[in-house]
Design an enzyme around this catalytic site. Structure first.
Site, mmCIF file in Angstrom:
data_model
loop_
_atom_site.group_PDB
_atom_site.id
_atom_site.type_symbol
_atom_site.label_atom_id
_atom_site.label_comp_id
_atom_site.label_asym_id
_atom_site.label_seq_id
_atom_site.Cartn_x
_atom_site.Cartn_y
_atom_site.Cartn_z
ATOM 1 N N ASP A 50 3.891 4.697 2.644
ATOM 2 C CA ASP A 50 3.437 3.725 3.647
ATOM 3 C C ASP A 50 2.646 2.605 2.964
ATOM 4 O O ASP A 50 2.895 1.409 3.177
ATOM 5 C CB ASP A 50 2.538 4.465 4.643
ATOM 6 C CG ASP A 50 2.428 3.780 5.996
ATOM 7 O OD1 ASP A 50 1.645 4.263 6.819
ATOM 8 O OD2 ASP A 50 3.123 2.765 6.217
ATOM 9 N N TYR A 101 0.965 14.874 3.995
ATOM 10 C CA TYR A 101 1.148 15.861 5.082
ATOM 11 C C TYR A 101 1.456 17.264 4.563
ATOM 12 O O TYR A 101 1.743 18.172 5.338
ATOM 13 C CB TYR A 101 2.210 15.367 6.074
ATOM 14 C CG TYR A 101 1.739 14.237 6.987
ATOM 15 C CD1 TYR A 101 0.423 13.780 6.939
ATOM 16 C CD2 TYR A 101 2.606 13.623 7.869
ATOM 17 C CE1 TYR A 101 0.002 12.748 7.760
ATOM 18 C CE2 TYR A 101 2.194 12.585 8.708
ATOM 19 C CZ TYR A 101 0.880 12.156 8.646
ATOM 20 O OH TYR A 101 0.455 11.141 9.463
ATOM 21 N N GLY A 144 0.374 6.527 0.062
ATOM 22 C CA GLY A 144 1.720 6.978 -0.323
ATOM 23 C C GLY A 144 2.811 5.941 -0.127
ATOM 24 O O GLY A 144 2.650 4.763 -0.444
ATOM 25 N N GLY A 152 3.952 14.733 1.075
ATOM 26 C CA GLY A 152 2.798 14.219 0.299
ATOM 27 C C GLY A 152 1.506 14.539 1.021
ATOM 28 O O GLY A 152 1.085 15.700 1.089
HETATM 29 N N1 APR Z 1 8.622 5.947 -3.428
HETATM 30 C C1 APR Z 1 9.197 7.154 -3.153
HETATM 31 N N2 APR Z 1 8.490 8.260 -2.848
HETATM 32 C C2 APR Z 1 7.145 8.139 -2.817
HETATM 33 C C3 APR Z 1 6.467 6.919 -3.075
HETATM 34 C C4 APR Z 1 7.276 5.797 -3.392
HETATM 35 N N3 APR Z 1 6.747 4.590 -3.661
HETATM 36 N N4 APR Z 1 5.117 7.140 -2.947
HETATM 37 C C5 APR Z 1 4.971 8.438 -2.631
HETATM 38 N N5 APR Z 1 6.167 9.054 -2.558
HETATM 39 C C6 APR Z 1 6.485 10.452 -2.246
HETATM 40 C C7 APR Z 1 5.369 11.442 -2.333
HETATM 41 O O1 APR Z 1 5.231 11.937 -3.658
HETATM 42 C C8 APR Z 1 5.866 12.520 -1.380
HETATM 43 O O2 APR Z 1 6.768 13.385 -2.041
HETATM 44 O O3 APR Z 1 6.870 10.447 -0.874
HETATM 45 C C9 APR Z 1 6.644 11.739 -0.310
HETATM 46 C C10 APR Z 1 5.899 11.566 1.030
HETATM 47 O O4 APR Z 1 4.515 11.386 0.746
HETATM 48 P P1 APR Z 1 3.560 10.452 1.644
HETATM 49 O O5 APR Z 1 3.857 9.048 1.378
HETATM 50 O O6 APR Z 1 2.168 10.958 1.409
HETATM 51 O O7 APR Z 1 3.992 10.738 3.156
HETATM 52 P P2 APR Z 1 3.677 11.980 4.104
HETATM 53 O O8 APR Z 1 3.450 13.234 3.344
HETATM 54 O O9 APR Z 1 4.777 11.934 5.118
HETATM 55 O O10 APR Z 1 2.298 11.591 4.776
HETATM 56 C C11 APR Z 1 2.259 10.499 5.671
HETATM 57 O O11 APR Z 1 0.437 9.540 4.497
HETATM 58 O O12 APR Z 1 0.477 7.518 3.509
HETATM 59 C C12 APR Z 1 0.080 8.170 4.631
HETATM 60 O O13 APR Z 1 0.172 6.519 6.371
HETATM 61 C C13 APR Z 1 0.807 7.677 5.850
HETATM 62 O O14 APR Z 1 -0.604 8.923 7.311
HETATM 63 C C14 APR Z 1 0.686 8.883 6.737
HETATM 64 C C15 APR Z 1 0.835 10.040 5.768
#
Ligand code: APR
Length: 174
Positions: free
Chosen positions: A33, A125, A31, A123
């Site tokens: 990260d 989570y 995502g 996402g």
């Molecule tokens: N820019 C903006 N928003 C984004 C991007 C991006 N490049 N990529 C994903 N998203 C959105 C997703 O669609 C979601 O709505 O960001 C939101 C958060 O999603 P995640 O990145 O999956 O984060 P989260 O749900 O907090 O989960 C965190 O996921 O990637 C791993 O290492 C991270 O273990 C941690 C977990």
């Protein structure tokens, strides 16, 4: 302050600080990260590893935030925060709100004038997107002195339209 709602890729945001939806390891993931580390380059992970070797030997706790360089990204800093995983049985919303509050406090300490957030926990989570927006908008109250622009960056138009509906509903309730 009015937080802007935009659709986009947070790694492209030209702000002082972008917030990363990290995990406690601080060692990357998917995502947001994954995108931040992939596009920001190894300098970010180097600083994350240094944080793990010092202040955060056991990892960054949920709800807390810590800053590193943004490496090759347009932003100056990445503020890493760890959101709670969605739970059907336990109300973890105070922890989710604390992610925004902790990140803003770090932004204030850095002297960041502009901050962009992703929709934390919505996402991997699995936090329902509309409630995730509600938590974000209610968590972000008065920003620290010096912070002049706050932006919530939604990854697709459907989510941004949902965010607009949530913001309108909050406004109507006032
Ligand atoms: N820019 C903006 N928003 C984004 C991007 C991006 N490049 N990529 C994903 N998203 C959105 C997703 O669609 C979601 O709505 O960001 C939101 C958060 O999603 P995640 O990145 O999956 O984060 P989260 O749900 O907090 O989960 C965190 O996921 O990637 C791993 O290492 C991270 O273990 C941690 C977990």
């Amino acid at each position: 302050m009015q937080i802007e709602l935009v659709t986009g890729d947070i790694t492209a945001e030209r702000v002082d600080a972008i917030v990363n939806a990290a995990n406690s390891s601080l060692l990357g993931g998917g995502g947001v990260d994954g995108a931040i580390h992939r596009k920001g380059g190894p300098a970010i992970l180097d600083e994350c590893r240094a944080l793990r070797a010092s202040r955060y030997g056991r990892g960054l706790p949920v709800g807390q935030a810590v800053a590193t360089t943004a490496g090759r990204l347009p932003a100056r800093w990445v503020i890493h925060t760890v959101g709670p995983v969605w739970s059907e049985t336990e109300d973890r919303s105070p922890l989710l709100r604390r992610c925004y509050q902790s990140s803003l406090a770090v932004a204030g300490e850095l002297g960041a004038a502009s901050v962009a957030f992703p929709l934390i926990s919505s996402g991997v989570y699995r936090w329902p997107k509309e409630d995730a927006v509600m938590q974000a908008l209610t968590a972000i109250g008065a920003p620290p002195p010096g912070v002049e622009l706050l932006r919530l960056v939604l990854f697709d138009d459907d989510t941004r339209q949902a965010a607009e509906r949530v913001r309108q509903a909050l406004h109507d309730r006032q």
